[in-house]
Design a protein around this motif. Structure first.
Motif, mmCIF file in Angstrom:
data_model
loop_
_atom_site.group_PDB
_atom_site.id
_atom_site.type_symbol
_atom_site.label_atom_id
_atom_site.label_comp_id
_atom_site.label_asym_id
_atom_site.label_seq_id
_atom_site.Cartn_x
_atom_site.Cartn_y
_atom_site.Cartn_z
ATOM 1 N N ALA A 169 0.656 9.198 -6.561
ATOM 2 C CA ALA A 169 1.009 10.467 -6.337
ATOM 3 C C ALA A 169 1.685 11.097 -7.568
ATOM 4 O O ALA A 169 1.786 12.384 -7.835
ATOM 5 C CB ALA A 169 1.931 10.892 -5.165
ATOM 6 N N ARG A 170 2.699 10.386 -8.381
ATOM 7 C CA ARG A 170 3.278 10.658 -9.715
ATOM 8 C C ARG A 170 2.500 10.338 -10.692
ATOM 9 O O ARG A 170 3.069 10.243 -11.782
ATOM 10 C CB ARG A 170 4.741 10.141 -9.322
ATOM 11 C CG ARG A 170 5.510 10.726 -8.285
ATOM 12 C CD ARG A 170 6.794 9.942 -7.959
ATOM 13 N NE ARG A 170 7.615 10.435 -6.983
ATOM 14 C CZ ARG A 170 7.452 10.460 -5.691
ATOM 15 N NH1 ARG A 170 6.221 9.842 -5.223
ATOM 16 N NH2 ARG A 170 8.344 11.218 -4.931
ATOM 17 N N ARG A 219 1.101 -1.209 0.068
ATOM 18 C CA ARG A 219 0.059 0.034 -0.108
ATOM 19 C C ARG A 219 0.767 1.368 -0.023
ATOM 20 O O ARG A 219 0.529 2.144 -0.589
ATOM 21 C CB ARG A 219 -1.100 -0.068 1.010
ATOM 22 C CG ARG A 219 -2.083 -0.977 1.249
ATOM 23 C CD ARG A 219 -3.028 -0.977 2.499
ATOM 24 N NE ARG A 219 -2.384 -1.012 3.630
ATOM 25 C CZ ARG A 219 -2.421 -2.165 4.231
ATOM 26 N NH1 ARG A 219 -2.813 -3.414 3.692
ATOM 27 N NH2 ARG A 219 -1.686 -2.271 5.570
ATOM 28 N N GLU A 220 1.921 1.301 0.681
ATOM 29 C CA GLU A 220 2.851 2.284 0.626
ATOM 30 C C GLU A 220 3.450 2.590 -0.917
ATOM 31 O O GLU A 220 3.418 4.007 -1.252
ATOM 32 C CB GLU A 220 4.039 2.180 1.558
ATOM 33 C CG GLU A 220 5.077 3.248 1.606
ATOM 34 C CD GLU A 220 6.300 2.855 2.858
ATOM 35 O OE1 GLU A 220 5.889 2.914 4.044
ATOM 36 O OE2 GLU A 220 7.249 2.517 2.173
ATOM 37 N N LEU A 221 3.931 1.764 -1.438
ATOM 38 C CA LEU A 221 4.159 1.713 -2.696
ATOM 39 C C LEU A 221 3.210 2.364 -3.860
ATOM 40 O O LEU A 221 3.543 3.240 -4.645
ATOM 41 C CB LEU A 221 4.842 0.421 -3.400
ATOM 42 C CG LEU A 221 5.387 0.612 -4.600
ATOM 43 C CD1 LEU A 221 6.512 1.605 -4.938
ATOM 44 C CD2 LEU A 221 6.211 -1.029 -5.219
ATOM 45 N N LEU A 228 14.200 4.388 -5.249
ATOM 46 C CA LEU A 228 13.841 5.507 -4.582
ATOM 47 C C LEU A 228 15.112 6.092 -3.944
ATOM 48 O O LEU A 228 15.776 5.500 -3.094
ATOM 49 C CB LEU A 228 12.735 6.115 -3.744
ATOM 50 C CG LEU A 228 11.362 5.960 -4.110
ATOM 51 C CD1 LEU A 228 10.616 4.573 -4.576
ATOM 52 C CD2 LEU A 228 10.423 6.745 -3.102
ATOM 53 N N VAL A 229 15.715 7.052 -4.269
ATOM 54 C CA VAL A 229 16.947 7.767 -3.546
ATOM 55 C C VAL A 229 16.926 9.010 -2.945
ATOM 56 O O VAL A 229 16.427 10.119 -3.738
ATOM 57 C CB VAL A 229 18.174 7.967 -4.734
ATOM 58 C CG1 VAL A 229 19.287 8.449 -4.094
ATOM 59 C CG2 VAL A 229 18.500 6.568 -5.383
ATOM 60 N N LEU A 260 11.846 9.415 -6.688
ATOM 61 C CA LEU A 260 11.754 8.295 -7.626
ATOM 62 C C LEU A 260 12.623 8.474 -8.716
ATOM 63 O O LEU A 260 12.669 9.232 -9.525
ATOM 64 C CB LEU A 260 10.065 8.198 -7.829
ATOM 65 C CG LEU A 260 9.672 6.785 -8.763
ATOM 66 C CD1 LEU A 260 9.857 5.591 -7.872
ATOM 67 C CD2 LEU A 260 8.448 6.970 -9.271
ATOM 68 N N VAL A 261 13.536 7.109 -8.764
ATOM 69 C CA VAL A 261 14.323 6.941 -10.001
ATOM 70 C C VAL A 261 13.627 6.332 -11.219
ATOM 71 O O VAL A 261 13.795 6.609 -12.167
ATOM 72 C CB VAL A 261 15.677 6.169 -9.518
ATOM 73 C CG1 VAL A 261 16.617 6.271 -10.544
ATOM 74 C CG2 VAL A 261 16.428 7.227 -8.351
#
Length: 276
Positions: free
Chosen positions: A181-182, A173-175, A192-193, A197-198
């Protein structure tokens, strides 16, 4: 008769000498100015000549100036010794320094407060690397992409917080929230760095081949690729210490078992040693 003549001659000589002295003393041609000497009780001033003016009774302006100059010369010769020529020495008044009379612009008023010191900048935290993967082999391509991205990050010797969405539904759910959102659909793996988000497997592969991935990962904590956590064995999860993985705990006050709130649906918790 002879005795009278001798007395008369003596008187004539005395009167003649007095007349000559009076003429010489009154004539300016024969007058000479002697340097003034300091007044001292050990020196005896010579007797004034008959008919000569007494300079102490009628001092002139020139005589006063000459006396002051002589006193100054005696002060220089004496080296400023205390007590030398103290009778004729005049007090010297030093000019007061003008620095004590300067008017300060803030005199009588409160000074403005000093400018506030700049706030110290907090130390910059190192960027974290988060990789969402799956350990399920149901979809071979997805599992292969996760293994490829994991191997690329290990080759760069960086510490990775790997989150297996197949072991915890909360991570899934977090991912999903991050991708939504993107405006992107759900897919694995995702890198993700520093919270940025890469991308997925294709973006990471392209960046790794061009060398940009190394530049993006500059400043992140490093880790030995052969490191294996001793608590979880590299699986990033461990059995719940509260329920021992059973997902149930017994409540004595109620006399029955309840659902454990410390673990996930699989009775596992994130490894406290190797996971953030």
């Amino acid at each position: 008769m002879d005795h009278n003549m001798q007395g008369f001659q003596k008187l004539a000589k005395i009167s003649l000498a007095e007349s000559f002295i009076a003429i010489v003393s009154s004539s300016p041609k024969y007058q000479t100015r002697l340097p003034l000497l300091p007044q001292s009780p050990h020196l005896v001033s010579p007797l004034p000549l008959a008919g000569a003016p007494n300079p102490k009774q009628h001092p002139s302006r020139a005589d006063s100036q000459a006396e002051e100059a002589a006193v100054g010369e005696m002060d220089d010769v004496s080296g400023g010794a205390p007590g030398a020529c103290h009778k004729n020495k005049k007090p010297r008044h030093l000019s007061r320094s003008l620095t004590y009379h300067h008017h300060h612009p803030y005199q009588g008023r409160h000074l403005p407060p000093p400018p506030p010191a700049p706030a110290p900048t907090p130390p910059q935290r190192p960027q974290s690397v988060v990789l969402y993967t799956t350990s399920l082999r149901g979809v071979r391509r997805t599992f292969a992409d996760c293994c490829a991205v994991r191997a690329a990050l290990r080759g760069l010797r960086v510490a990775v917080d790997e989150r297996d969405v197949s072991m915890d539904a909360a991570l899934r759910r977090e991912l999903q929230g991050v991708l939504a959102a993107r405006g992107r659909g759900f897919s694995l793996p995702q890198l993700l760095v520093g919270g940025v988000l890469v991308g997925g497997a294709d973006e990471v592969r392209r960046l790794h081949e061009s060398g940009e991935l190394r530049r993006i990962l500059e400043g992140v904590p490093g880790q030995d690729p052969a490191f294996v956590c001793g608590a979880c064995g590299g699986f990033r999860f461990a059995p719940c210490p509260a329920c021992d993985g059973s997902r149930k705990v017994f409540v004595e006050e109620e006399g029955r078992a309840r659902r454990c709130i410390e673990c996930n649906e699989n009775g596992l918790v994130r490894c406290p040693n190797c996971c953030s």
